[in-house]
Design a protein around this motif. Structure first.
Motif, PDB file in Angstrom:
ATOM      1  N   LEU A 199      40.595 -27.214   7.836  1.00  0.00           N
ATOM      2  CA  LEU A 199      41.678 -26.845   8.750  1.00  0.00           C
ATOM      3  C   LEU A 199      41.120 -26.458  10.119  1.00  0.00           C
ATOM      4  CD1 LEU A 199      44.613 -26.156   9.412  1.00  0.00           C
ATOM      5  CD2 LEU A 199      44.238 -23.883   8.359  1.00  0.00           C
ATOM      6  N   ARG A 200      40.035 -25.711  10.119  1.00  0.00           N
ATOM      7  CA  ARG A 200      39.432 -25.285  11.390  1.00  0.00           C
ATOM      8  C   ARG A 200      38.955 -26.484  12.208  1.00  0.00           C
ATOM      9  NH1 ARG A 200      33.912 -21.645  12.017  1.00  0.00           N
ATOM     10  NH2 ARG A 200      34.202 -21.069  14.211  1.00  0.00           N
TER      11      ARG A 200
ATOM     12  N   ALA B 215      40.218 -27.678  15.833  1.00  0.00           N
ATOM     13  CA  ALA B 215      39.254 -27.811  16.928  1.00  0.00           C
ATOM     14  C   ALA B 215      39.438 -29.135  17.660  1.00  0.00           C
ATOM     15  CB  ALA B 215      37.829 -27.690  16.391  1.00  0.00           C
ATOM     16  N   LEU B 216      39.690 -30.231  16.901  1.00  0.00           N
ATOM     17  CA  LEU B 216      39.900 -31.530  17.543  1.00  0.00           C
ATOM     18  C   LEU B 216      41.159 -31.514  18.408  1.00  0.00           C
ATOM     19  CD1 LEU B 216      39.006 -34.500  17.821  1.00  0.00           C
ATOM     20  CD2 LEU B 216      40.565 -35.024  15.916  1.00  0.00           C
ATOM     21  N   LEU B 217      42.214 -30.880  17.914  1.00  0.00           N
ATOM     22  CA  LEU B 217      43.456 -30.829  18.689  1.00  0.00           C
ATOM     23  C   LEU B 217      43.268 -29.996  19.966  1.00  0.00           C
ATOM     24  CD1 LEU B 217      46.053 -30.414  15.799  1.00  0.00           C
ATOM     25  CD2 LEU B 217      45.553 -32.457  17.148  1.00  0.00           C
ATOM     26  N   HIS B 218      42.496 -28.913  19.874  1.00  0.00           N
ATOM     27  CA  HIS B 218      42.234 -28.112  21.078  1.00  0.00           C
ATOM     28  C   HIS B 218      41.399 -28.906  22.078  1.00  0.00           C
ATOM     29  CE1 HIS B 218      41.445 -24.622  23.600  1.00  0.00           C
ATOM     30  NE2 HIS B 218      40.158 -24.912  23.548  1.00  0.00           N
ATOM     31  N   ARG B 219      40.463 -29.670  21.545  1.00  0.00           N
ATOM     32  CA  ARG B 219      39.609 -30.470  22.427  1.00  0.00           C
ATOM     33  C   ARG B 219      40.394 -31.549  23.151  1.00  0.00           C
ATOM     34  NH1 ARG B 219      35.240 -34.241  19.660  1.00  0.00           N
ATOM     35  NH2 ARG B 219      36.822 -35.851  20.006  1.00  0.00           N
ATOM     36  N   GLU B 220      41.302 -32.189  22.449  1.00  0.00           N
ATOM     37  CA  GLU B 220      42.023 -33.324  23.021  1.00  0.00           C
ATOM     38  C   GLU B 220      43.282 -32.926  23.770  1.00  0.00           C
ATOM     39  OE1 GLU B 220      40.895 -36.370  23.115  1.00  0.00           O
ATOM     40  OE2 GLU B 220      39.090 -35.775  22.014  1.00  0.00           O
ATOM     41  N   LEU B 221      43.977 -31.870  23.288  1.00  0.00           N
ATOM     42  CA  LEU B 221      45.273 -31.513  23.872  1.00  0.00           C
ATOM     43  C   LEU B 221      45.255 -30.192  24.618  1.00  0.00           C
ATOM     44  CD1 LEU B 221      47.571 -32.507  20.852  1.00  0.00           C
ATOM     45  CD2 LEU B 221      46.977 -33.884  22.862  1.00  0.00           C
TER      46      LEU B 221
ATOM     47  N   ASP C  27      41.591 -22.253  20.614  1.00  0.00           N
ATOM     48  CA  ASP C  27      40.143 -22.419  20.564  1.00  0.00           C
ATOM     49  C   ASP C  27      39.648 -21.750  19.286  1.00  0.00           C
ATOM     50  OD1 ASP C  27      37.403 -22.483  20.899  1.00  0.00           O
ATOM     51  OD2 ASP C  27      37.366 -21.195  22.672  1.00  0.00           O
ATOM     52  N   VAL C  28      39.057 -22.530  18.372  1.00  0.00           N
ATOM     53  CA  VAL C  28      38.630 -21.971  17.089  1.00  0.00           C
ATOM     54  C   VAL C  28      37.106 -21.966  16.948  1.00  0.00           C
ATOM     55  CG1 VAL C  28      40.767 -22.452  15.844  1.00  0.00           C
ATOM     56  CG2 VAL C  28      39.008 -24.243  16.022  1.00  0.00           C
ATOM     57  N   THR C  29      36.387 -22.049  18.088  1.00  0.00           N
ATOM     58  CA  THR C  29      34.948 -21.814  18.027  1.00  0.00           C
ATOM     59  C   THR C  29      34.708 -20.352  17.678  1.00  0.00           C
ATOM     60  OG1 THR C  29      34.845 -21.257  20.378  1.00  0.00           O
ATOM     61  CG2 THR C  29      34.512 -23.580  19.777  1.00  0.00           C
TER      62      THR C  29
ATOM     63  N   ASP D 297      32.375 -31.368  13.672  1.00  0.00           N
ATOM     64  CA  ASP D 297      32.097 -29.941  13.676  1.00  0.00           C
ATOM     65  C   ASP D 297      32.829 -29.257  14.832  1.00  0.00           C
ATOM     66  OD1 ASP D 297      30.221 -27.807  12.438  1.00  0.00           O
ATOM     67  OD2 ASP D 297      29.931 -27.578  14.600  1.00  0.00           O
ATOM     68  N   VAL D 298      33.114 -27.995  14.653  1.00  0.00           N
ATOM     69  CA  VAL D 298      33.896 -27.230  15.635  1.00  0.00           C
ATOM     70  C   VAL D 298      33.243 -27.240  17.013  1.00  0.00           C
ATOM     71  CG1 VAL D 298      34.683 -24.906  16.224  1.00  0.00           C
ATOM     72  CG2 VAL D 298      34.953 -25.766  13.896  1.00  0.00           C
ATOM     73  N   ASP D 299      31.930 -27.190  17.065  1.00  0.00           N
ATOM     74  CA  ASP D 299      31.220 -27.121  18.340  1.00  0.00           C
ATOM     75  C   ASP D 299      30.788 -28.483  18.873  1.00  0.00           C
ATOM     76  OD1 ASP D 299      31.247 -24.268  18.520  1.00  0.00           O
ATOM     77  OD2 ASP D 299      29.705 -24.211  16.968  1.00  0.00           O
ATOM     78  N   ASP D 300      31.192 -29.555  18.206  1.00  0.00           N
ATOM     79  CA  ASP D 300      30.814 -30.911  18.621  1.00  0.00           C
ATOM     80  C   ASP D 300      31.835 -31.440  19.616  1.00  0.00           C
ATOM     81  OD1 ASP D 300      30.016 -33.512  18.922  1.00  0.00           O
ATOM     82  OD2 ASP D 300      29.775 -33.919  16.781  1.00  0.00           O
ATOM     83  N   ASP D 301      31.460 -31.454  20.911  1.00  0.00           N
ATOM     84  CA  ASP D 301      32.418 -31.841  21.949  1.00  0.00           C
ATOM     85  C   ASP D 301      32.714 -33.334  21.962  1.00  0.00           C
ATOM     86  OD1 ASP D 301      32.738 -29.278  22.833  1.00  0.00           O
ATOM     87  OD2 ASP D 301      31.151 -29.411  24.349  1.00  0.00           O
TER      88      ASP D 301
END
Length: 921
Positions: free
Chosen positions: A742-743, A747-753, A759-761, A829-833
């Motif tokens: 889920l995290r 994280a992907l949705l925060h990165r893209e949208l 932010d779940v880092t 991964d959460v920190d993978d931009d």
């Protein structure tokens, strides 16, 4: 091989530089004198002779043999051109006679505008230089020292109402300026050796330039031995047109100088500072060079440059053991008495013994030592450095600058041909900085900040200084002054601050003098402050031992110490009502008095011994750890009041990185009495090994006085868990596969949208810990194990509404493939931009899929890991169309024989997708 070098002779010239504006100080107004017509220049004959009855000094006698005598007409012409008042910068190498000739020349010129008794002040950066220059000029003038020519240094005054040229140290003139901003009765000020960039001299440049703006009749002269004169010309520029002051150049003495290189095999510095083997090399080199030079010329004296007092004493002792008995070895540094200093800088008496003078940088540029034709240079110097991280300042040993090396060498060729032996190689000189770091950029600024506040330029704002003070160091200094009550919130000096500025000591010591007098007595407080403010090194860092030595009167510095104590006692008596003493109610013995006064001055340096079997290590209230020098008699004391602490430079036997240079024993109750504002009491809860523990702690700054186990309150327990998570990260928690998946999706949705998807880092979750993790935080604070906490539900609390309803559509947990299977999507991964969502699926389950699916409203294509029937990767692609059209045929050719039971159709576009074998299909 020695290299023959000649000091160049250049013609005297006058130049100017770009103007620099200067703000006026807040000084009292007075009528501006009318400049009128320029006074008449009497010409060289009148300047050099007393026949006309006007000239005060016989320059033909005083200037005989001095190179600057060729430049006095240029100097006089520049002042004549400017009229009443004026400013000139003199740029002249060491040994040209500028310090001897410019003051009497200026008196001669000023007497035409101020008949009777013009008064000229000359600053010298060191006491010995002020005394020596005054003594020399009086001797050349044929008058008694203290009559027409005199000096004033700390604790010593040789001046009278008849004095027209007075040599002073910069500190003396700074305090005169604060007491009398207009310098009434003074007609000219000469700031000598400005190139040394001492802190007090830099302040004088800015302050005197402002005085000159208000007093049009004040003449200013700055004298430099290096090529940095244009900077000072801009700062002292004309008051009328804003242009720079003229620069008068002077040729150097044309004496040959042999430069010889004799580096040691060993390193100059080791883990204990200046290495013993290098000091031995310097001593051997000096003895051999002096023996060789004396054989050719018995009148040759030698000057040996070393970085500090310890090294000077060490090399002097070695030399006395090896040189012939008829050679006199003298020490020259700030800790020898005035008589010994004066004897070292005075010329050899007729028929006197040959001399080797071992000196710190004190003899580098501000005075000439007669008879010196040989210089031995260690190439090292000791310079101030500020350690902002530890909140301390001190002297560090470094390679001397190239400018310092040139000036040291020039000592040998001031009065004739000379030799310099450099105990280092040419590469070391080339790597050295061009100039010494200006003191204003490298030292503690508390005293300077108080001077500036009293002057009306808090922090140096609006004052034309050669270099602006560093913002961080000035901020720290102003904070110290606010704690002392010396400045108001706006940075202006308070009444107490003006009192502290009158004490010739650091403002913290000045406050301790006033606060401590009521508790320990004026005499005891004055003794401690005079000792710490002085430049004597405490043996083994023990202040009480040094105090006993100075009280006994046997030390050469005892006389000056007694005079300083008398002056401090007088100040304490006069200002007794300036502050409310902090020491009332405490019985303090005579033995405890030094420690208590030091603790009042530096409460952030009160220190308690750290338990252990190793060398004495202490923790200061500031949080810094420091060790005592090896063998210090203070090592048995539990508490110390530290007056000086600096970086260890490898000589710290306790391994703390800092060493205590001066301290006194302190009783525990007096430590608390001296620093009541540092006393705190609180419950400190910690979360470790899955449980919360708490202790009731009482502290003096960073020092723990007592610690008792107690039960943690729910608030402190929650905070302890939060602090542990912040320190160690969310990896302390148990992330189930469901929560982790889920995290990653979030994280992907925060990165893209972006917003409102959270932010779940780690940083993002920790910043909102109370928002999403509050119930679990309380559960852990009351004893629940971290492994028992489910994180999926807390994460759902961060989902934005109503957008959360589209979570499955935007970032589904699984993807349906053509075979009908629901395959789990592995999100980055959460920190993978730049990571991509991955689907690992058997190749046969994707037959007929002619386009790559995309997530997050079509923004992110899925990356497929196409697997063999055995689950091994065959291809990675995010473009299925291209894969079927090209690489598939090669995969088919390689795999159909290996996996014959599985379908490998020639046309993957129309073949049915399946997870079964051909038989089961």
């Amino acid at each position: 091989m020695p290299t023959s070098v000649f000091l160049p002779r250049t013609s005297a010239t006058v130049s100017s530089s770009t103007p620099q504006p200067s703000a006026k100080a807040q000084l009292p107004e007075w009528p501006r004198p009318s400049r009128g017509a320029a006074f008449s220049y009497p010409g060289p004959r009148a300047l050099r002779n007393r026949d006309n009855g006007v000239v005060t000094f016989r320059l033909d006698t005083i200037g005989r043999g001095l190179v600057f005598a060729d430049s006095i007409e240029d100097f006089a012409a520049q002042l004549t051109k400017q009229g009443d008042g004026g400013a000139v910068v003199v740029q002249a190498p060491p040994g040209t006679g500028k310090t001897t000739l410019v003051p009497p020349l200026l008196v001669n010129l000023l007497e035409q505008r101020h008949p009777g008794q013009p008064r000229v002040l000359v600053t010298q950066p060191r006491r010995v230089a002020a005394r020596s220059a005054a003594r020399r000029l009086a001797s050349l003038d044929g008058t008694r020292l203290g009559d027409r020519v005199g000096y004033t240094v700390r604790g010593e005054n040789k001046a009278s109402a008849q004095t027209v040229v007075e040599f002073v140290t910069p500190g003396i003139l700074l305090r005169r300026l604060l007491n009398d901003p207009g310098l009434e009765g003074v007609h000219a000020v000469i700031i000598d050796e400005v190139h040394e960039r001492g802190l007090e001299s830099d302040l004088l440049v800015g302050m005197l330039a402002e005085v000159r703006e208000l007093r049009g009749d004040l003449t200013l002269v700055a004298m430099s031995a290096t090529l940095d004169a244009q900077r000072f010309a801009a700062l002292l520029g004309h008051t009328d047109d804003g242009g720079p002051a003229p620069v008068v150049d002077c040729p150097s003495a044309l004496h040959p100088l042999d430069v010889r290189w004799q580096p040691a095999r060993e390193q100059r510095l080791d883990d204990r500072g200046v290495s013993r083997s290098f000091l031995d090399h310097v001593a051997r080199t000096a003895a051999a060079a002096h023996e060789t030079a004396s054989a050719a010329n018995p009148d040759v004296d030698a000057l040996v440059f070393l970085p500090g007092v310890r090294e000077v004493s060490d090399v002097a002792s070695r030399l006395r053991a090896v040189v012939p008995g008829n050679v006199e070895v003298l020490e020259l540094h700030g800790q020898v008495g005035p008589a010994a200093q004066d004897r070292a800088v005075s010329g050899r008496e007729p028929g006197g013994a040959p001399r080797i003078i071992v000196s710190t940088s004190l003899a580098e540029s501000s005075l000439t030592v007669p008879g010196v034709r040989l210089v031995i240079d260690s190439g090292l110097s000791r310079e101030p450095r500020r350690d902002a991280a530890r909140g301390m300042s001190g002297l560090v040993t470094v390679s001397c600058s190239q400018a310092s090396a040139a000036q040291r060498a020039g000592r040998a060729a001031r009065q004739g041909p000379g030799v310099v032996v450099r105990c280092y190689d040419q590469r070391s000189l080339a790597a050295a900085p061009a100039h010494q770091t200006p003191e204003i950029l490298a030292t503690d600024l508390t005293g300077a900040a108080l001077v500036l506040a009293c002057w009306g330029a808090p922090g140096g704002r609006g004052l034309g200084l050669p270099d602006a003070p560093p913002a961080g160091a000035m901020t720290d200094a102003m904070e110290v002054l606010r704690e002392l009550g010396a400045v108001a919130d706006d940075g202006s000096a308070t009444a107490l601050g003006k009192v502290l500025a009158r004490v010739p000591a650091d403002p913290r010591l000045a406050r301790a003098l006033l606060d401590g007098s009521a508790a320990v007595g004026r005499r005891a407080a004055a003794e401690t402050v005079a000792l710490v403010a002085g430049d004597q090194r405490a043996p083994g860092a023990d202040i009480t031992k040094l105090l006993a030595i100075l009280r006994s009167g046997t030390d050469p510095a005892a006389r000056r110490f007694a005079e300083d104590v008398k002056r401090m006692d007088s100040i304490a008596r006069q200002e007794a009502a300036a502050v409310v003493p902090l020491g009332e109610g405490h019985r303090i013995t005579a033995g405890e008095a030094p420690g208590y006064v030091v603790a009042l001055a530096f409460p952030d340096r009160i220190a308690k011994r750290v338990p252990g079997d190793g060398p004495a290590s202490y923790l200061l209230t500031s949080g810094t750890r420091a060790g005592l020098p090896a063998g210090s008699p203070l090592s048995g004391h539990e508490w110390l009041a530290v007056a000086e602490v600096s970086r260890a430079q490898g000589r710290d036997t306790a391994g703390t990185g800092a060493v205590i240079r001066a301290a006194a024993p302190l009783a525990a109750e007096l430590a608390e009495a001296a620093a009541p504002h540092l006393l705190t009491g609180q419950v400190n809860a910690t979360f470790d090994n899955g449980r919360v523990t708490a202790r009731q702690e009482r502290r003096l700054g960073a020092i723990v006085l007592s610690s008792t186990p107690v039960r943690a309150g729910i608030g402190s327990a929650r905070q302890a868990v939060a602090d542990a998570l912040a320190k160690n990260g969310l990896s302390m928690l148990s992330w189930s596969p469901t929560a982790d998946a889920l995290r990653r999706r979030m994280a992907l949705l925060h990165r893209e949208l972006g917003d409102p998807w959270p932010d779940v880092t780690d940083a993002g979750l920790l910043a909102r810990l109370e928002e999403w993790f509050a119930p679990e935080l309380e559960a852990m604070a009351t004893g629940s194990a971290a492994s028992a906490i489910s994180l999926a539900e807390p994460l759902h609390r961060l989902l934005p509404w109503p957008e959360a309803g589209r979570l499955e559509a935007l970032a589904p947990e699984r993807l349906e493939v053509p075979s009908g299977s629901l395959v789990r999507i592995d999100y980055p991964d959460v920190d993978d931009d730049g990571g991509r969502p991955v689907v690992a699926v058997k190749l046969q389950e994707c037959f007929g899929w002619d386009s790559t699916p995309r997530l997050v409203d079509g923004r992110v294509p899925v990356l497929f890991h196409l697997l063999s029937p055995a689950g091994r990767p065959l291809a990675v692609t995010d473009d299925l169309t291209s894969f079927w059209s090209g690489p598939y045929s090669q995969v088919r050719a390689e795999m159909r024989g290996r996996y014959p039971k599985h379908p490998w159709p020639e046309d993957p576009w129309t073949a049915p997708a399946t997870a079964r074998t051909k038989n089961r299909m």
